[in-house]
Write a protein that holds these residues in place. Sequence first.
Motif, PDB file in Angstrom:
ATOM      1  N   ALA A 176       0.838  -1.198   0.000  1.00 12.59           N
ATOM      2  CA  ALA A 176       0.000   0.000   0.000  1.00 12.59           C
ATOM      3  C   ALA A 176       0.876   1.252   0.000  1.00 12.59           C
ATOM      4  O   ALA A 176       0.585   2.221  -0.698  1.00 12.59           O
ATOM      5  N   GLY A 177       1.956   1.225   0.758  1.00 10.48           N
ATOM      6  CA  GLY A 177       2.875   2.355   0.788  1.00 10.48           C
ATOM      7  C   GLY A 177       3.535   2.591  -0.553  1.00 10.48           C
ATOM      8  O   GLY A 177       3.661   3.743  -0.997  1.00 10.48           O
ATOM      9  N   LEU A 178       3.945   1.520  -1.214  1.00 14.62           N
ATOM     10  CA  LEU A 178       4.557   1.642  -2.544  1.00 14.62           C
ATOM     11  C   LEU A 178       3.573   2.244  -3.542  1.00 14.62           C
ATOM     12  O   LEU A 178       3.935   3.113  -4.341  1.00 14.62           O
ATOM     13  N   LEU A 179       2.337   1.779  -3.486  1.00 14.66           N
ATOM     14  CA  LEU A 179       1.313   2.289  -4.402  1.00 14.66           C
ATOM     15  C   LEU A 179       1.001   3.757  -4.123  1.00 14.66           C
ATOM     16  O   LEU A 179       0.872   4.556  -5.051  1.00 14.66           O
ATOM     17  N   CYS A 180       0.904   4.088  -2.861  1.00 18.90           N
ATOM     18  CA  CYS A 180       0.616   5.472  -2.480  1.00 18.90           C
ATOM     19  C   CYS A 180       1.697   6.412  -3.015  1.00 18.90           C
ATOM     20  O   CYS A 180       1.402   7.459  -3.586  1.00 18.90           O
ATOM     21  N   THR A 181       2.946   6.017  -2.862  1.00 19.85           N
ATOM     22  CA  THR A 181       4.067   6.819  -3.359  1.00 19.85           C
ATOM     23  C   THR A 181       4.044   6.894  -4.877  1.00 19.85           C
ATOM     24  O   THR A 181       4.203   7.968  -5.462  1.00 19.85           O
ATOM     25  N   ALA A 182       3.835   5.752  -5.531  1.00 20.98           N
ATOM     26  CA  ALA A 182       3.829   5.706  -6.995  1.00 20.98           C
ATOM     27  C   ALA A 182       2.699   6.538  -7.586  1.00 20.98           C
ATOM     28  O   ALA A 182       2.834   7.101  -8.674  1.00 20.98           O
ATOM     29  N   LEU A 183       1.592   6.626  -6.861  1.00 17.76           N
ATOM     30  CA  LEU A 183       0.445   7.419  -7.324  1.00 17.76           C
ATOM     31  C   LEU A 183       0.594   8.894  -6.976  1.00 17.76           C
ATOM     32  O   LEU A 183      -0.156   9.728  -7.470  1.00 17.76           O
ATOM     33  N   GLY A 184       1.547   9.206  -6.121  1.00 17.26           N
ATOM     34  CA  GLY A 184       1.759  10.594  -5.718  1.00 17.26           C
ATOM     35  C   GLY A 184       0.636  11.140  -4.857  1.00 17.26           C
ATOM     36  O   GLY A 184       0.314  12.324  -4.927  1.00 17.26           O
ATOM     37  N   LEU A 185       0.059  10.264  -4.024  1.00 15.20           N
ATOM     38  CA  LEU A 185      -1.050  10.699  -3.182  1.00 15.20           C
ATOM     39  C   LEU A 185      -0.540  11.546  -2.027  1.00 15.20           C
ATOM     40  O   LEU A 185       0.374  11.161  -1.324  1.00 15.20           O
ATOM     41  N   GLY A 186      -1.166  12.685  -1.860  1.00 14.20           N
ATOM     42  CA  GLY A 186      -0.837  13.554  -0.743  1.00 14.20           C
ATOM     43  C   GLY A 186      -1.859  13.401   0.366  1.00 14.20           C
ATOM     44  O   GLY A 186      -2.830  12.647   0.248  1.00 14.20           O
ATOM     45  N   HIS A 187      -1.643  14.122   1.428  1.00  9.77           N
ATOM     46  CA  HIS A 187      -2.562  14.104   2.552  1.00  9.77           C
ATOM     47  C   HIS A 187      -3.819  14.887   2.165  1.00  9.77           C
ATOM     48  O   HIS A 187      -3.677  15.912   1.522  1.00  9.77           O
ATOM     49  N   PRO A 188      -5.022  14.514   2.378  1.00 10.18           N
ATOM     50  CA  PRO A 188      -5.535  13.393   3.141  1.00 10.18           C
ATOM     51  C   PRO A 188      -5.812  12.147   2.303  1.00 10.18           C
ATOM     52  O   PRO A 188      -6.204  11.128   2.844  1.00 10.18           O
ATOM     53  N   ALA A 189      -5.607  12.221   0.987  1.00  9.59           N
ATOM     54  CA  ALA A 189      -5.884  11.062   0.131  1.00  9.59           C
ATOM     55  C   ALA A 189      -5.059   9.847   0.557  1.00  9.59           C
ATOM     56  O   ALA A 189      -5.551   8.716   0.552  1.00  9.59           O
ATOM     57  N   ALA A 190      -3.812  10.079   0.955  1.00 12.52           N
ATOM     58  CA  ALA A 190      -2.942   8.975   1.373  1.00 12.52           C
ATOM     59  C   ALA A 190      -3.475   8.318   2.650  1.00 12.52           C
ATOM     60  O   ALA A 190      -3.424   7.089   2.787  1.00 12.52           O
ATOM     61  N   VAL A 191      -3.995   9.116   3.549  1.00 11.56           N
ATOM     62  CA  VAL A 191      -4.543   8.574   4.804  1.00 11.56           C
ATOM     63  C   VAL A 191      -5.745   7.685   4.493  1.00 11.56           C
ATOM     64  O   VAL A 191      -5.866   6.569   5.004  1.00 11.56           O
ATOM     65  N   ASP A 192      -6.635   8.165   3.646  1.00 11.53           N
ATOM     66  CA  ASP A 192      -7.814   7.384   3.251  1.00 11.53           C
ATOM     67  C   ASP A 192      -7.408   6.105   2.521  1.00 11.53           C
ATOM     68  O   ASP A 192      -7.972   5.041   2.753  1.00 11.53           O
ATOM     69  N   PHE A 193      -6.420   6.215   1.631  1.00  8.19           N
ATOM     70  CA  PHE A 193      -5.945   5.073   0.861  1.00  8.19           C
ATOM     71  C   PHE A 193      -5.387   3.990   1.794  1.00  8.19           C
ATOM     72  O   PHE A 193      -5.701   2.810   1.648  1.00  8.19           O
ATOM     73  N   HIS A 194      -4.592   4.409   2.772  1.00  7.22           N
ATOM     74  CA  HIS A 194      -4.016   3.448   3.723  1.00  7.22           C
ATOM     75  C   HIS A 194      -5.100   2.806   4.590  1.00  7.22           C
ATOM     76  O   HIS A 194      -5.002   1.617   4.915  1.00  7.22           O
ATOM     77  N   ALA A 195      -6.125   3.551   4.953  1.00 10.46           N
ATOM     78  CA  ALA A 195      -7.227   2.986   5.742  1.00 10.46           C
ATOM     79  C   ALA A 195      -7.963   1.909   4.945  1.00 10.46           C
ATOM     80  O   ALA A 195      -8.280   0.840   5.474  1.00 10.46           O
ATOM     81  N   LEU A 196      -8.223   2.185   3.672  1.00 13.37           N
ATOM     82  CA  LEU A 196      -8.863   1.180   2.811  1.00 13.37           C
ATOM     83  C   LEU A 196      -7.964  -0.039   2.650  1.00 13.37           C
ATOM     84  O   LEU A 196      -8.437  -1.176   2.650  1.00 13.37           O
ATOM     85  N   ALA A 197      -6.671   0.204   2.506  1.00 11.49           N
ATOM     86  CA  ALA A 197      -5.715  -0.898   2.347  1.00 11.49           C
ATOM     87  C   ALA A 197      -5.688  -1.778   3.592  1.00 11.49           C
ATOM     88  O   ALA A 197      -5.669  -3.010   3.488  1.00 11.49           O
ATOM     89  N   ARG A 198      -5.692  -1.163   4.775  1.00  8.73           N
ATOM     90  CA  ARG A 198      -5.692  -1.935   6.028  1.00  8.73           C
ATOM     91  C   ARG A 198      -6.924  -2.818   6.125  1.00  8.73           C
ATOM     92  O   ARG A 198      -6.830  -4.000   6.462  1.00  8.73           O
ATOM     93  N   ALA A 199      -8.084  -2.245   5.830  1.00 13.31           N
ATOM     94  CA  ALA A 199      -9.324  -3.021   5.893  1.00 13.31           C
ATOM     95  C   ALA A 199      -9.288  -4.168   4.886  1.00 13.31           C
ATOM     96  O   ALA A 199      -9.713  -5.288   5.192  1.00 13.31           O
ATOM     97  N   SER A 200      -8.754  -3.904   3.715  1.00  6.08           N
ATOM     98  CA  SER A 200      -8.651  -4.930   2.674  1.00  6.08           C
ATOM     99  C   SER A 200      -7.700  -6.042   3.092  1.00  6.08           C
ATOM    100  O   SER A 200      -7.986  -7.222   2.927  1.00  6.08           O
ATOM    101  N   TRP A 201      -6.568  -5.668   3.664  1.00  9.87           N
ATOM    102  CA  TRP A 201      -5.563  -6.647   4.102  1.00  9.87           C
ATOM    103  C   TRP A 201      -6.148  -7.541   5.194  1.00  9.87           C
ATOM    104  O   TRP A 201      -5.999  -8.761   5.161  1.00  9.87           O
ATOM    105  N   HIS A 202      -6.837  -6.941   6.151  1.00  9.98           N
ATOM    106  CA  HIS A 202      -7.436  -7.732   7.228  1.00  9.98           C
ATOM    107  C   HIS A 202      -8.517  -8.658   6.687  1.00  9.98           C
ATOM    108  O   HIS A 202      -8.643  -9.790   7.139  1.00  9.98           O
ATOM    109  N   SER A 203      -9.281  -8.194   5.722  1.00  7.39           N
ATOM    110  CA  SER A 203     -10.323  -9.017   5.112  1.00  7.39           C
ATOM    111  C   SER A 203      -9.718 -10.212   4.376  1.00  7.39           C
ATOM    112  O   SER A 203     -10.236 -11.318   4.444  1.00  7.39           O
ATOM    113  N   ALA A 204      -8.618  -9.975   3.680  1.00  7.75           N
ATOM    114  CA  ALA A 204      -7.969 -11.040   2.910  1.00  7.75           C
ATOM    115  C   ALA A 204      -7.359 -12.094   3.812  1.00  7.75           C
ATOM    116  O   ALA A 204      -7.198 -13.243   3.421  1.00  7.75           O
TER     117      ALA A 204
END
Length: 87
Positions: free
Chosen positions: A57-85
Amino acid sequence: METRPETDPRETFGRALRTHRRGAELTQQELAARAGLGIRTLSDLERGVAGPRPATAGLLCTALGLGHPAAVDFHALARASWHSARR
């Protein structure tokens, strides 16, 4: 009374990833290369069949150039997805 099944967090993350990728005007191949991921991994993430590891998720966030707050939201979605998987 019929209830709707809850949306899988992996699908929600996949839609967000695809939206960010398209917003950055990148192909899957271009984003995968920028993030140092395989194209199949990226495809699986976008299709919601896999959840991203926290480092991915961190690699993707950096590669997409996401800034705050988009990066925070992206990481939250990633965490929920990882836990679900991992269930």
